[in-house]
Design an enzyme around this catalytic site. Structure first.
Site, PDB file in Angstrom:
ATOM      1  N   LYS A 212      -2.032   7.015   9.122  1.00 14.36           N
ATOM      2  CA  LYS A 212      -1.184   6.967   7.924  1.00 14.36           C
ATOM      3  C   LYS A 212      -2.038   6.683   6.682  1.00 14.36           C
ATOM      4  CE  LYS A 212       3.030   4.472   6.768  1.00 14.36           C
ATOM      5  NZ  LYS A 212       3.977   3.468   7.337  1.00 14.36           N
TER       6      LYS A 212
ATOM      7  N   LYS B 228      -7.296   1.267  -3.468  1.00 12.26           N
ATOM      8  CA  LYS B 228      -6.952   0.722  -2.148  1.00 12.26           C
ATOM      9  C   LYS B 228      -7.133   1.783  -1.074  1.00 12.26           C
ATOM     10  CE  LYS B 228      -5.361  -1.674   1.237  1.00 12.26           C
ATOM     11  NZ  LYS B 228      -4.056  -2.132   1.610  1.00 12.26           N
TER      12      LYS B 228
ATOM     13  N   THR C 273       0.859  -1.183   0.000  1.00 12.42           N
ATOM     14  CA  THR C 273       0.000   0.000   0.000  1.00 12.42           C
ATOM     15  C   THR C 273       0.893   1.231   0.000  1.00 12.42           C
ATOM     16  OG1 THR C 273      -1.767  -1.146   1.167  1.00 12.42           O
ATOM     17  CG2 THR C 273      -1.740   1.259   1.335  1.00 12.42           C
TER      18      THR C 273
END
Lengths: 302, 302, 302, 302
Positions: A246, A177, A101
C-alpha cells in the site's frame, strides 16, 4: 482561534484512536490539554476516557474544538469519516491537523475542502511506530500555512521530538512521508537481493548483515531488516507486506501524478505482490527476502 | 613460512602502488616491516623507496618475499600482471593476499592457480577509500585458509581496523565485497528516485535528504550521497559512474554464476549505462540523480 | 579469388558440422559445389563424405579453399578453433564467411584479424532452424565488404531464400541477429505474463492465445510460443532456456558496448536465470511461462 | 425479451456516439435495425438521426429499448453516465452490452449492479479502430451469460467479423482485452529497444524493421509500429501515449487485483510516463522509441 492568537492551545478534538492515535492522545492528556476524543468503535474511547479524555458526543462534537488532530488509517478512512460525513460543513474548529499517511492526491482534495469551509488544514504525517509515539519521539513532517505550523509547533512537540517544516502546500508533507517509506522498501529489497547473492556463495546471512551494518550501512532500517532477513523471521509482523505494498503504491501514485518514473517502485511493487500471491501478505515486509530466495530457486536446490 | 610459523611477519612483497596501494604500503613501512615494492610504472616505487621501501628488481623479486600483498586495479590487471606473467611458477612466497576487488570468477581461478603452485591464497578486499587506508581504518573482508588468516591477522590489522573472517573459500570475500558495493549503488539510485519525486512537489532536495538522514536512514552512504544528490555536485568524483558500472557488473557476474536473479542490479546497470551514454561516465556515480531527473523530464519542464 | 573475380564459386571449405552446419553443407553439395569439410569430431565428417564431401586433412586444409564458410557454435568455439589455432596466419582462402551467431565484440575482433592476414571477412548469421536450413529457406543477414557480398550472393542463395545486405561493417549483421533474437525473447515473456494475467481470471490459456494470434499478433513466433505456453509443453526443447539466456546476453553485451540501455533485456535475463535456478535450463525457453506462474504463486494457490 | 426469446433483435438503444460508437451505430442502421441513440453532446445524435436513427429523449429512453449497447470512453464515463445517474433503477431493457474498454474492477461492479436490477449484462469490448468498426470487421470479445451471447451473436456479427466467447463472467472479456493491449505495448517497447540497439551500430532503422517483419515477426502490430518507429513519425497519433499509459494501467490494475506481478507492465508504464514527462503525451505511443533513444543519449551524442 487564528494563527496570530497567542493563547496556549488547550482544547483539542482528537479523531482516530488506533494503534498510533491512542498513545498520541494520551501524551496530549499527560501534558495537561483538554482532549475530546472520537473513534468509530467505542472501546478505545472508553480507554482514553479512563485517562481523562472527554468522549465526544459525535464526530461533529470533536470538530467543534478549536484544534482538531486526526490519525485515521488511510485515504479511505478519512474519506468516509471526514469528507463523506459532511462534518466540515458546520465544523467550528479553526484548524485540522491530519497526521495520517494519506496520498498526495487526498491531501490536495482535503486542503481544497477545508479552504472551502474556512478551516485551516495542515498535513503532519509522522515517522515512527506506536512505541515511538508513546515516548513522544516521533518525527513530524509538517506542511501547510506556516503561521499555523508556528502556532501549533509547541503542541506538536508534545507528540514528537522534532517538527520538520516542509512548505506551505500540505501535500508536500505527504510526498516526503511517502518518499521516505519508499526508500525503506528499497532498502529491504536491496538487503534481500544481496543476502541471496552471498548465500549462494555459502556466506552466513547473519555474518553478511553484520558486515553491512558495521561498515557502510548502519542505522535502524538496515539493522532491523538485516536482522529479520538474516534470521528469516517474518512473524510477528512489525509492518506487513500488505501494508508495505500500500505504501509503495502511494509513492507510485504521487510520482505518476507528476509524471515522475520510479523504476525501483515498480520492482518492489512486483516483489511485494509476489509475496501476497504466495500467501505472505500478513507477514513482515522483510518477507521480500523470501521472494528473492524464490527467484533464486533456493527451495528447489535443496 | 607455514601457517603454524610463530615468527612475526616482517618481510613483505607489495605489488600495485595505485591510489589505495600507496597508503597501504606506507602503513606497513611505518609499522617497521620490510616492504619490497613493485609497480608497473616507476614513480610510485620511487615515492615509497624514499620512505624506506625496497624497490623490487622485478615482479619475481617481489614474489620471492614470504608474504606478498597485492592491490591491483581489477581482474584485467591481475590477469596480465600475475597470471599471464607466469610469476607464480617459480614464486618463493608462502602466501599471497589479494586485496583488490576482483570478480568471484577471477578469485576461483586465482585460488586454483596458487594451489597448483603450492602457494597459499587469501582474498582480502577492503571497504574504505584512500584516506581510510592512510588512517589504517579499512574494513578487511578476508576469506581463505583460516590458519593463514589467523597468522596474518596482526599484519592486516596494521592496514585495517577490523578483519572479517568470511570462510575458507576465497571467493566468498569477493562475493561479500561485491554485494556491499551493490547495496551502495542501490542506495544511491533510491536517493535519486526519491529526490526526483519530492522535487516534483516543490520540496527542496537538501531539506529532504536532511529528513532522510536525521530520521531513519543515517550513516555515511546516505549522508555522503544525499549531500551530493541534493547539491547536484558530481565533480570531482569520489567514485565515477564508469567504475560504479564495473562494480555493478561484478555483482551481476557473481550472481549469474550461481543463477541468482538480481532485479535491482539490472535496473541500476541500465541507469549507469544511461549516465555513460550522456557523457557522465567520469562524474561521481551520484550522477544517477541526473538520470532520474532526465527520466522525469525536468530539463524539458523548465 | 578477388571480389571482382567472375568465376562461379565452386571450391568451398566448410567448418563446423553441427545441427545447422550439416544441412547447410549438404545443400552446397546438392548444388554441385566441391565442399571440403572439417569438424572437431569425426562422425559428421564421415556423414558428409558419404554424400560427396571431401574430408579436410586438417583445419588448415579447409582454410586453403578459396571460400570458407564456417558455422561454429559460438564465440568460444570460433576463438578456440580459429583464433587460437593460428589457422589464419597461413590461410590461403580469399574470404571467410562466418555464419554463426557470435557477439558483436567477437565480430570486430575477427574482422581485424582477417584484415591483418589479408583475408576477406563477412558476417552472415542466419534466421531459421535446422529444418529451414535443409530446405534452403534461411534468411541470411550479411554484412561486410559489399563486393564480397555481391560476389557470394549466388552461393549464399543456395542456403537461404534471401540475403539481407546490412552494410560494410561485419558486426552490423551480428547486431541485427542479436536484436531479432532479443525481440523473440521479449515476445515469449510478453505471452507468458499475459497468459498469467488471463489465467488468474479463469480464461483458458489456449483460448487466449488463439485470440492473440487470430487478431493482432499473428506469425510464427506468437503461434509457436503461444501454443507451447498454452499447453505448458516445454520438452522436447526447440531452443533451450540456457541458450536463450546466452542470446539475451549477446544483446546485452552488444548494447553495453555502445552504451544503450535495454530494460527489457534485463528483465528477460532475470526471468531466464530464474528458470535455470529452478532446474529448467534444458527445457524450451517457453518455460518463461512457468517463471511467470511462479511469480503469481499459482502452485501455492492450488 | 429473455435469452430464450426467438424474435430477431430489432429495437436497440445505443449509448455513446464517439469515434467508435458512430460507425458502430451506423452499421446497425444499415442492417435495418431500429436504433435509438443517446449521447452526452448533441452533434453526433443529429448526425446519426440524419441516417435514420431515433434520437433518445433521454438516457432513460435509450435504456427503455429491449437491448442496449453502449460504447462509452472508459470507467469514468460509464460510472458518471450509467451508475451515478441511476438509470438502471427503472431501466426497461432486458440486456445491456458494454462494448467499451473498462477495467475488470468496473466490470465486476457493473455486473453486480445489473444483476441487482434484473438486467442482463454482457461485456463485449472490441479489437479494432474506427475504420475497422466502419467495415464491420471488429473482433468482439464477449463474456457473460452464454444464453445472452448466443441470442445476441447475430446482432454482434453486424458489428464484427467474429465473436469470441470468453466465458460466463463478464470481467473475463475485459481481462482479455487488457491483456492483448498490454502485449501490443510490450511489442512497441521491444521494437523501440531493438531499434536503438541496431541504430547504435549504424544500421538503418527501416532496414531493420523490414528484416523483422519479413522474417519472424510479421503482422499488423510489428508492421505498423515498426514503420512509425523506423521513420520516427509520431503525429498524427493513431493512439496516444497518454491513452497507452491508461491501457497499461488497466492491465496493472487487473493483475494487481489477482496478485499477478507483471514486470513488463511496470517497465512500459515507466517508459510511457517518461514520454508524458517530456511532453509527448499526445503523440502516438510509438514515441516509446524516443524514450529508448533518450536513454541511449542519442541526442547528446550528436
Amino acid at each position: 482561534m487564528t494563527p496570530a492568537d497567542p493563547t496556549p492551545v488547550a482544547d483539542i478534538g482528537f479523531v482516530g484512536l488506533g494503534t498510533m492515535g491512542r498513545p498520541m492522545a494520551r501524551r496530549l492528556l499527560d501534558a495537561g490539554h483538554r482532549v475530546t476524543v472520537w473513534n468509530r468503535s467505542a472501546a478505545p474511547v472508553a480507554e482514553l476516557a479512563a485517562l481523562g479524555a472527554v468522549p465526544a458526543a459525535s464526530l461533529q462534537d470533536a470538530f467543534a474544538r478549536p484544534v482538531v488532530l486526526s490519525m485515521l488509517a488511510d485515504d479511505d478512512s478519512i474519506r468516509r469519516q471526514v469528507l463523506d460525513t459532511g462534518v466540515l460543513v458546520d465544523a467550528e474548529c479553526s484548524v485540522h491537523v491530519n497526521m495520517a499517511t494519506v496520498s498526495t492526491g487526498c491531501a490536495l482534495e482535503l486542503a481544497a475542502h477545508h479552504r472551502e469551509h474556512g478551516i485551516g488544514y495542515l498535513a503532519a504525517p509522522v515517522l515512527g511506530r506506536a512505541e515511538v509515539a508513546a515516548a513522544g519521539a516521533l518525527h513530524i513532517l509538517a506542511a501547510g500555512d506556516p503561521q499555523w505550523i508556528g502556532r501549533l509547533e509547541p503542541l506538536l512537540l508534545t507528540l514528537g521530538r522534532r517538527v520538520w517544516r516542509l512548505g506551505p502546500e500540505p501535500e508536500r508533507a505527504n510526498a516526503v512521508k511517502t518518499a521516505v517509506n519508499f526508500m525503506v522498501a528499497n532498502a529491504i529489497e536491496s538487503i534481500s537481493e544481496a543476502c541471496a547473492l552471498v548465500e549462494s556463495f555459502g556466506v552466513e546471512r547473519a555474518l553478511f548483515t553484520e558486515v553491512m551494518t558495521e561498515t557502510v550501512l548502519p542505522g535502524p532500517v538496515y539493522t532491523t531488516y538485516g536482522g529479520l532477513v538474516a534470521s528469516r523471521t517474518y512473524q510477528p509482523a512489525g509492518f506487513t507486506a500488505r501494508l508495505g505494498l500500500k505504501d509503495v503504491r502511494l509513492a507510485q501514485a504521487a510520482a505518476a501524478a507528476n509524471n515522475v518514473p520510479l523504476p525501483m517502485a515498480g520492482l518492489v511493487h512486483d516483489a511485494l505482490l509476489q509475496a501476497l500471491a504466495h500467501g505472505w501478505g500478513e507477514q513482515d515486509w522483510a518477507v521480500l527476502s523470501e521472494v528473492a530466495r524464490t527467484r533464486a530457486g533456493f527451495a528447489a536446490r535443496q
